[in-house]
Design an enzyme around this catalytic site. Sequence first.
Site, PDB file in Angstrom:
ATOM      1  N   THR A  97       0.819  -1.216   0.000  1.00 28.20           N
ATOM      2  CA  THR A  97       0.000   0.000   0.000  1.00 28.20           C
ATOM      3  C   THR A  97       0.845   1.255   0.000  1.00 28.20           C
ATOM      4  O   THR A  97       0.442   2.293  -0.532  1.00 28.20           O
ATOM      5  CB  THR A  97      -0.923  -0.012   1.236  1.00 28.20           C
ATOM      6  OG1 THR A  97      -1.794  -1.124   1.123  1.00 28.20           O
ATOM      7  CG2 THR A  97      -1.748   1.248   1.351  1.00 28.20           C
ATOM      8  N   TYR A 118      -8.197   0.539  -3.375  1.00 26.61           N
ATOM      9  CA  TYR A 118      -7.107   1.076  -4.207  1.00 26.61           C
ATOM     10  C   TYR A 118      -6.314  -0.106  -4.724  1.00 26.61           C
ATOM     11  O   TYR A 118      -6.540  -1.248  -4.326  1.00 26.61           O
ATOM     12  CB  TYR A 118      -6.196   1.999  -3.380  1.00 26.61           C
ATOM     13  CG  TYR A 118      -5.665   1.301  -2.163  1.00 26.61           C
ATOM     14  CD1 TYR A 118      -6.345   1.327  -0.945  1.00 26.61           C
ATOM     15  CD2 TYR A 118      -4.484   0.543  -2.228  1.00 26.61           C
ATOM     16  CE1 TYR A 118      -5.883   0.637   0.164  1.00 26.61           C
ATOM     17  CE2 TYR A 118      -4.018  -0.142  -1.121  1.00 26.61           C
ATOM     18  CZ  TYR A 118      -4.718  -0.095   0.067  1.00 26.61           C
ATOM     19  OH  TYR A 118      -4.272  -0.781   1.155  1.00 26.61           O
ATOM     20  N   SER A 149       1.869  -7.876  -0.548  1.00 19.50           N
ATOM     21  CA  SER A 149       2.720  -8.760   0.258  1.00 19.50           C
ATOM     22  C   SER A 149       2.097 -10.121   0.547  1.00 19.50           C
ATOM     23  O   SER A 149       2.796 -11.049   0.948  1.00 19.50           O
ATOM     24  CB  SER A 149       3.137  -8.073   1.547  1.00 19.50           C
ATOM     25  OG  SER A 149       2.051  -7.883   2.405  1.00 19.50           O
ATOM     26  N   THR A 192       1.642  -4.370   4.188  1.00 24.88           N
ATOM     27  CA  THR A 192       1.518  -4.626   5.624  1.00 24.88           C
ATOM     28  C   THR A 192       1.025  -6.040   5.933  1.00 24.88           C
ATOM     29  O   THR A 192       1.171  -6.511   7.057  1.00 24.88           O
ATOM     30  CB  THR A 192       0.568  -3.606   6.276  1.00 24.88           C
ATOM     31  OG1 THR A 192      -0.696  -3.669   5.619  1.00 24.88           O
ATOM     32  CG2 THR A 192       1.142  -2.207   6.200  1.00 24.88           C
ATOM     33  N   ASP A 193       0.428  -6.738   4.940  1.00 25.33           N
ATOM     34  CA  ASP A 193      -0.183  -8.036   5.236  1.00 25.33           C
ATOM     35  C   ASP A 193       0.818  -9.059   5.777  1.00 25.33           C
ATOM     36  O   ASP A 193       0.513  -9.804   6.716  1.00 25.33           O
ATOM     37  CB  ASP A 193      -0.873  -8.602   3.989  1.00 25.33           C
ATOM     38  CG  ASP A 193      -2.214  -7.939   3.714  1.00 25.33           C
ATOM     39  OD1 ASP A 193      -2.535  -6.948   4.405  1.00 25.33           O
ATOM     40  OD2 ASP A 193      -2.940  -8.397   2.823  1.00 25.33           O
ATOM     41  N   LYS A 232       0.611  -7.169  12.636  1.00 30.73           N
ATOM     42  CA  LYS A 232      -0.553  -6.394  12.183  1.00 30.73           C
ATOM     43  C   LYS A 232      -1.738  -6.817  13.035  1.00 30.73           C
ATOM     44  O   LYS A 232      -2.118  -7.992  13.060  1.00 30.73           O
ATOM     45  CB  LYS A 232      -0.807  -6.671  10.702  1.00 30.73           C
ATOM     46  CG  LYS A 232      -1.868  -5.774  10.079  1.00 30.73           C
ATOM     47  CD  LYS A 232      -1.947  -5.958   8.559  1.00 30.73           C
ATOM     48  CE  LYS A 232      -2.923  -4.991   7.938  1.00 30.73           C
ATOM     49  NZ  LYS A 232      -2.974  -5.115   6.468  1.00 30.73           N
ATOM     50  N   GLU A 286      -1.321 -27.745  28.391  1.00 32.42           N
ATOM     51  CA  GLU A 286      -2.546 -28.279  27.779  1.00 32.42           C
ATOM     52  C   GLU A 286      -2.324 -29.678  27.204  1.00 32.42           C
ATOM     53  O   GLU A 286      -3.249 -30.474  27.095  1.00 32.42           O
ATOM     54  CB  GLU A 286      -3.010 -27.353  26.653  1.00 32.42           C
ATOM     55  CG  GLU A 286      -3.635 -26.055  27.107  1.00 32.42           C
ATOM     56  CD  GLU A 286      -5.042 -26.246  27.628  1.00 32.42           C
ATOM     57  OE1 GLU A 286      -5.650 -27.293  27.336  1.00 32.42           O
ATOM     58  OE2 GLU A 286      -5.528 -25.341  28.330  1.00 32.42           O
TER      59      GLU A 286
HETATM   60  N1  GLU Z   1      -2.609  -6.493   0.796  1.00 29.59           N
HETATM   61  C1  GLU Z   1      -1.634  -5.541   0.358  1.00 29.59           C
HETATM   62  C2  GLU Z   1      -0.230  -5.879   0.798  1.00 29.59           C
HETATM   63  O1  GLU Z   1      -0.012  -6.470   1.823  1.00 29.59           O
HETATM   64  C3  GLU Z   1      -1.957  -4.159   0.816  1.00 29.59           C
HETATM   65  C4  GLU Z   1      -1.956  -4.027   2.318  1.00 29.59           C
HETATM   66  C5  GLU Z   1      -0.988  -3.020   2.811  1.00 29.59           C
HETATM   67  O2  GLU Z   1       0.110  -2.871   2.286  1.00 29.59           O
HETATM   68  O3  GLU Z   1      -1.358  -2.351   3.780  1.00 29.59           O
HETATM   69  O4  GLU Z   1       0.698  -5.525   0.109  1.00 29.59           O
END
Ligand code: GLU
Length: 358
Positions: A42, A56, A89, A122-123, A195, A315
């Site tokens: 992103t 986007y 990602s 971020t994924d 995340k 457990e």
């Molecule tokens: N799903 C995309 C990725 O991980 C966009 C999410 C992001 O970068 O915040 O690249």
Amino acid sequence: MQHLVRGTAAAFVAMTAACAQTPVTPVTPAKPTVVIVATGGTIAGAGATSANSATYQAAKVPVDKLIAGIPELNNVANVRGEQAFQIASESFTNEKLLQLGKRVSALLKEPGVDGVVVTHGTDTLEETSFFLNLTVHSDKPIVVVGSMRPGTAMSADGMLNLYDAVVLAASPSARGKGVLVSMNDDILSGRDAAKRINIKTGAFGSQWGALGMVVENQAYWFRAPVKRHTMKSEFDIDTLTSLPEVQIVYGSGNMSPAMYDAAAKAGAKAIIHAGTGNGSVPDYAVETLKRIRAGGVHVIRSSRIADGFVIRNSEQPDDKYDWVVAHDLNPQKAKILAALALTKTNSTAELQRMFWEY
Ligand code: GLU
């Protein structure tokens, strides 16, 4: 003698006058050099309108354009960019992890490079930051950064996140602290940053807290990581050529034990059990996991709960079943460490040692 003194004084006056006329060149300390290795996400995303903060296309804007969009970076460091990938990602693979790690390692070996920033979606940022933390043998700063909103959105967060990441990568105070994640002003450890929400700019956190913050071009530190990383790691990106298959099976009420068999059949050398609570295993799944372990596949108990840590032999009787616990690593982080660990050993005791130490 008097003549000499007078002569010296005259020379001094003449010299002072000459100095007053000579423009003084200020001595500025050399700026550090930071390389930004871009992978997409992103932070390189673009939306149709400024109101599109969540809808986007990721991985659109090239790294040189990202750098050109923040002229203030020039005040912090000599910055240059490299486009490693241009992907979202979630599409990272082991091959891409290895390729990225090797490039970061090679860059940090250059005497003229003081730090590296990796821009990332971020994924799976938490997987890549942990992988680099475990495999790159350098004490120079490595900072992984992303954003939650594309640069085209109102209140986009990527610009400041990237600026902070460069500040960190240029800062001698960031050396030797392992891979760092720079998000939303926070400095997090790449080991346990995760995340934790999919929609807000404050998306990343660690149950153990931030290491510090970046505010106005300055890193402030409050904690330091204690687990083994980078220079002290037994895993070395420069010698790795492939990673063994590891898969995660998610625990829930009424889950199907057939999922474990499917993972083993697909070639998994270890299965991360993302168990409920304390990595619990349903009574009707225990026999399947014992059989899978007897067949040579490792069973590693993690938890689907974001915080806390799995206690060994509580457990489940891990010693008796020859299973491993993932300590406080979430399932996706446990997957990274398990794959690296299996490049070194097939011993359960050794795997468990690594899960305690890293
Ligand atoms: N799903 C995309 C990725 O991980 C966009 C999410 C992001 O970068 O915040 O690249």
